[in-house]
Design an enzyme around this catalytic site. Structure first.
Site, PDB file in Angstrom:
ATOM      1  N   GLN A   1      53.464  56.085  11.036  1.00 32.86           N
ATOM      2  CA  GLN A   1      53.273  55.026  12.024  1.00 32.86           C
ATOM      3  C   GLN A   1      52.060  55.368  12.880  1.00 32.86           C
ATOM      4  O   GLN A   1      51.332  56.328  12.576  1.00 32.86           O
ATOM      5  CB  GLN A   1      54.546  54.864  12.869  1.00 32.86           C
ATOM      6  CG  GLN A   1      55.722  54.248  12.107  1.00 32.86           C
ATOM      7  CD  GLN A   1      55.516  52.755  11.794  1.00 32.86           C
ATOM      8  OE1 GLN A   1      54.518  52.144  12.175  1.00 32.86           O
ATOM      9  NE2 GLN A   1      56.457  52.192  11.030  1.00 32.86           N
TER      10      GLN A   1
ATOM     11  N   ASP B   1      55.141  46.470  -1.937  1.00 32.38           N
ATOM     12  CA  ASP B   1      56.170  45.433  -2.049  1.00 32.38           C
ATOM     13  C   ASP B   1      55.721  44.264  -1.200  1.00 32.38           C
ATOM     14  O   ASP B   1      55.048  44.445  -0.182  1.00 32.38           O
ATOM     15  CB  ASP B   1      57.519  45.917  -1.522  1.00 32.38           C
ATOM     16  CG  ASP B   1      57.554  45.915  -0.004  1.00 32.38           C
ATOM     17  OD1 ASP B   1      56.944  46.814   0.617  1.00 32.38           O
ATOM     18  OD2 ASP B   1      58.137  44.993   0.584  1.00 32.38           O
TER      19      ASP B   1
ATOM     20  N   GLY C   1      54.103  49.728   9.517  1.00 35.58           N
ATOM     21  CA  GLY C   1      53.511  49.104  10.700  1.00 35.58           C
ATOM     22  C   GLY C   1      52.233  48.356  10.413  1.00 35.58           C
ATOM     23  O   GLY C   1      51.480  48.023  11.328  1.00 35.58           O
TER      24      GLY C   1
ATOM     25  N   ASP D   1      64.491  49.727   1.764  1.00 33.33           N
ATOM     26  CA  ASP D   1      63.908  50.063   3.057  1.00 33.33           C
ATOM     27  C   ASP D   1      65.036  50.582   3.952  1.00 33.33           C
ATOM     28  O   ASP D   1      66.203  50.652   3.547  1.00 33.33           O
ATOM     29  CB  ASP D   1      63.163  48.870   3.652  1.00 33.33           C
ATOM     30  CG  ASP D   1      64.053  47.671   3.884  1.00 33.33           C
ATOM     31  OD1 ASP D   1      65.288  47.802   3.751  1.00 33.33           O
ATOM     32  OD2 ASP D   1      63.532  46.606   4.199  1.00 33.33           O
ATOM     33  N   SER D   2      64.682  50.961   5.180  1.00 28.28           N
ATOM     34  CA  SER D   2      65.680  51.604   6.042  1.00 28.28           C
ATOM     35  C   SER D   2      66.429  50.605   6.906  1.00 28.28           C
ATOM     36  O   SER D   2      67.411  50.960   7.556  1.00 28.28           O
ATOM     37  CB  SER D   2      64.973  52.588   6.969  1.00 28.28           C
ATOM     38  OG  SER D   2      64.183  51.863   7.900  1.00 28.28           O
ATOM     39  N   GLY D   3      65.981  49.367   6.913  1.00 27.68           N
ATOM     40  CA  GLY D   3      66.564  48.380   7.807  1.00 27.68           C
ATOM     41  C   GLY D   3      65.816  48.246   9.124  1.00 27.68           C
ATOM     42  O   GLY D   3      65.954  47.240   9.816  1.00 27.68           O
TER      43      GLY D   3
ATOM     44  N   PHE E   1      62.634  47.769  10.014  1.00 28.20           N
ATOM     45  CA  PHE E   1      61.666  46.696  10.195  1.00 28.20           C
ATOM     46  C   PHE E   1      62.366  45.372  10.489  1.00 28.20           C
ATOM     47  O   PHE E   1      61.964  44.617  11.380  1.00 28.20           O
ATOM     48  CB  PHE E   1      60.800  46.564   8.944  1.00 28.20           C
ATOM     49  CG  PHE E   1      59.779  45.471   9.037  1.00 28.20           C
ATOM     50  CD1 PHE E   1      58.627  45.652   9.774  1.00 28.20           C
ATOM     51  CD2 PHE E   1      59.977  44.247   8.413  1.00 28.20           C
ATOM     52  CE1 PHE E   1      57.674  44.630   9.877  1.00 28.20           C
ATOM     53  CE2 PHE E   1      59.042  43.228   8.508  1.00 28.20           C
ATOM     54  CZ  PHE E   1      57.892  43.418   9.238  1.00 28.20           C
TER      55      PHE E   1
END
Lengths: 375, 375
Positions: free
Chosen positions: A189, A266, A216, A92-94, A96
């Site tokens: 989103q 996931d 989201g 993931d991108s970090g 969240f």
């Protein structure tokens, strides 16, 4: 940007079966990706995760950038070597977890700054840095940085975050460039607002990504809202690209979302519930803490492909859970990850032979029947 | 009582190499027996314990009689089936942990009564019940009930406990009878008093057991005292019976005790230290918490027979330990149990070719060299 390496094999209604080619082997879809937050799937050795049937695991950029650090992992040969997982990895991108775990976060056009939950250090994460970190990790599938709003939220907040996420999506794609050896996914989103979701999806498709995630969700909204958003968003995404519903979910969630055209998932549920003494089975969730198992010599499911589910008695699993033995968490995590993989394999098979509707009915009937009925 | 199934294969000085035949396969000696207190070796699946080279594990009668209960385990087919461990099992008598874990214990000629540390229930344990419980568990090697005194202690206390243990030894043998399918071991007591130890050993040999344990050590005395007692007691025990030093110990303790004629050991150290981030290696103990490992791509020991010791980098193990990941405890427990088994296998080989003295020198030199020297 190179063409997406997703190949659609079959479809049945909205449900799709396919394969994502990666530098670390193929990923059969619909795919469930076990979560290895800190470069380890909790309680499972990598060979156990693979034996359970997983083609790909997810690792969390937020955790790994803070400890041990992306540059450290790169110097050690990348995340695959670091965690001894030779198959595909998605990161993931970090974004969240910056929202959910860190303190003192401040978001502006340029980046998000936050205080590390580990040592209190101030850290910056920009779209460019998020892409750089995921490249350092050697991720096969990287995610754009986005801002995720917890639901329910005012429409204005959802809209502002969605538009910022779109601008960050463009910056991520530019940073990823043609050099990126793997794939980069955009994230739709827009909260629970149909119009904002459509706008986000269209704009992302215009930018162009290897795949598209629906972000989201699984952040406090009802299951009804989740499914409505999936139904609205999936048709707006290109059929020839994989679709990933982030952070979902229960076995029933997976079935319902695949029926609406989702390809990837996931979730921490199989391992977290395993650590808390709950097994997922084709007869629904089973709490091994329950005293009814104390003298039960039967395995959890003797028809399972998972050796642990076939071998250990419910009485033994009950004992391990009651006694707080690590082995209880280990075996139930293994059983749960294997059950999720069996469920996905079943869906893939059913889609291929155009029997997904029957499969859905049968799977739900099994869960509804419950574990008290004779096996 | 049937003849002991111990076969002496070779000896070198006092050190002995042999084999114990059990209904669940042979046990090569000198043997280290990993501890599975609550019917599980902490952090390890049974197949991992076996793959590490263990022929036999120890389970604790005290814990299992309280939870899930000996009758429960018997109804489920015995401990081997319960914990899915097809090889040999040794059980202690419960006596030691009644002393160390329970409250309100009262000891008289007949039995010991104590309050369960789990639910406060009053429980009785007599020599006859200790034998019965171990038979219900299906133990291959059962231990007599004894009273163990913590050192240092007044001679009168040590003597009283030693004599009570002898009377209980007779009652255990009578209760075990000819029906017992496995073996029953007597336990030499007498604290650090040479005279009492000799008297205890002689009396037990007169009663006659399949094997003899040295109890009441590793309870707070110095290593010097432990070795002196072993040196005094071992020669008083019959050469054709296995000798078991209970609760010992570090790799160096094992080497020193084998040199003095001991054949069997159990200890929680490999798994407990593994959970605390410490690995046992041929270069001595290595704390993976230490920052010097943070960027080290080397495995712990690339010559190890243990796949985990050869595969995972020190940097990864360091990360797992720092991050509190279960997998760190699991891998280090596996590495440690495997190291203990490799050490025992090395001793057996050295004794067989009458090179035990050299083996001792080399093993100690490796430990003394430390992990900082180039491998």
């Amino acid at each position: 940007m190179s063409p997406c390496s997703f190949r659609l094999i079959a479809s049945d209604g909205e449900a799709r079966c396919g394969e994502i080619a990666t530098a670390h082997g193929p990923v059969a879809t619909p795919a469930f990706m076990p979560v290895g937050t800190q470069a380890a799937v909790k309680g499972l050795a990598p060979e156990t995760v693979r034996a359970a049937g997983a083609d790909i695991v997810l690792a969390n950029t937020y955790h790994l950038m803070l400890r041990p650090g992306a540059e450290r992992i790169a110097a050690l040969g990348g995340l695959h070597a670091f965690m001894n997982w030779p198959r595909a990895i998605i990161t993931d991108s970090g974004g969240f977890q910056v929202m959910s775990l860190s303190e003192l976060r401040q978001i502006d056009e340029r980046h998000v700054t936050f205080r590390s939950h580990l040592d209190g250090a101030m850290v910056e994460l920009s779209p460019e840095r998020a892409v750089e970190i995921q490249a350092l990790l050697g991720s096969d599938i990287a995610m754009q940085l986005d801002e995720c709003v917890k639901l329910p939220a005012p429409r204005a907040d959802i809209e502002r975050a969605m538009r910022l996420s779109l601008r960050w999506a463009e910056r991520c794609k530019r940073a990823f460039g043609d050099a990126g050896s793997g794939a980069l996914f955009g994230i739709v989103q827009g909260g629970d607002d149909a119009g904002l979701r459509q706008e986000s999806a269209r704009a992302l498709v215009d930018i162009g990504f290897h795949g598209y995630a629906i972000g989201g969700l699984a952040v406090g909204e009802t299951q009804q809202v989740t499914l409505r958003v999936v139904e609205e968003v999936a048709p707006a995404l290109p059929a020839e690209r994989p679709r990933y519903l982030m952070g979902v979910g229960t076995p029933e969630n997976l079935l319902d979302a695949v029926a609406r055209g989702i390809d990837m998932f996931d979730c921490v549920l199989p391992t977290r519930n395993g650590r808390h003494g709950v097994a997922f089975t084709r007869r629904g969730p089973v709490s091994l803490k329950n005293a009814r198992h104390a003298a039960d010599p039967r395995p959890l499911d003797e028809t399972s492909a998972c050796q642990a589910a076939r071998t250990y008695s419910r009485a033994y699993l009950h004992h391990l859970v009651k006694a707080g033995e690590m082995l209880g968490a280990m075996l139930l995590s293994e059983i749960n990850v294997a059950y999720y993989q069996e469920l996905m394999a079943g869906m893939r098979g059913a889609i291929t032979c155009r029997g997904f509707a029957d499969f859905q009915v049968q799977a739900k009937a099994g869960w509804a029947q419950g574990d008290l009925a004779p096996l």
